[in-house]
Design a protein around this motif. Structure first.
Motif, PDB file in Angstrom:
ATOM      1  N   ALA A 125      -7.373  11.974  -9.971  1.00 17.75           N
ATOM      2  CA  ALA A 125      -6.577  13.397 -10.480  1.00 17.75           C
ATOM      3  C   ALA A 125      -6.968  14.054  -8.804  1.00 17.75           C
ATOM      4  N   TYR A 150      -2.388  15.465 -13.816  1.00 18.85           N
ATOM      5  CA  TYR A 150      -3.658  14.256 -13.621  1.00 18.85           C
ATOM      6  C   TYR A 150      -3.988  15.921 -12.453  1.00 18.85           C
ATOM      7  N   CYS A 180      -7.291  11.905 -18.291  1.00 16.32           N
ATOM      8  CA  CYS A 180      -7.794  13.244 -18.044  1.00 16.32           C
ATOM      9  C   CYS A 180      -8.103  14.017 -18.482  1.00 16.32           C
TER      10      CYS A 180
END
Length: 165
Positions: free
Chosen positions: A79, A105, A157
């Protein structure tokens, strides 16, 4: 012949501008995989890697600061964390929300101790910018979201921690 040159020139220019080194990016040497509960002291603010909470921060947009320890785990997953100075004008925060819209992300949040208007952080890479319209913002996202040195690119994520400070 002239048509061919005119048609291929934009393609060549586009290829030359992608993936080049970003001016102003600071890099670090953090190792991945170190899970640690509780608060952690980091060398960078916001942190660009290192030990982190066993749970990751769900990627998304937050209007309150995040715990560094959860966000760092998301960085490990590939991320990019965009943090802005608390008190940034609402119009600029809205611009940042548009920049990350549809990007799975990314994290966007204010950061409690930040003095720069905007900092973009990926695993072992960080860019401080003074203007949310800086062209390097999108270039950084293209280069580091699910890229760069993140040790666990492709790991989730979502489905973990969703809290704020």
């Amino acid at each position: 012949m002239r048509r061919l040159i005119l048609l291929t020139l934009p393609v060549l220019l586009a290829a030359c501008t992608q993936g080049g080194d970003l001016q102003g990016v600071k890099t670090f040497q953090n190792e991945g995989g170190a899970h640690q509960p509780g608060r952690i002291a980091y060398e960078q603010t916001p942190p660009a890697g290192g030990a982190h909470n066993p749970s990751w921060q769900n990627c998304g947009v937050y209007d309150r600061p995040l715990y560094d320890e959860y966000a760092v785990h998301s960085l490990e997953h590939g991320a990019v964390w965009l943090t802005y100075k608390q008190g940034l004008p609402t119009s600029e925060v809205l611009q940042l929300k548009e920049v990350v819209a549809g990007r799975p992300y990314t994290l966007l949040s204010p950061h409690e101790t930040q003095t720069a208007p905007l900092i973009l952080t990926a695993w072992n890479a960080q860019l401080e910018v003074q203007d949310v319209n800086d062209a390097r913002v999108k270039t950084f996202l293209q280069k580091y979201e699910q890229g760069g040195e993140a040790p666990e690119i492709g790991a989730s994520c979502s489905g973990a921690y969703n809290g704020t400070v």
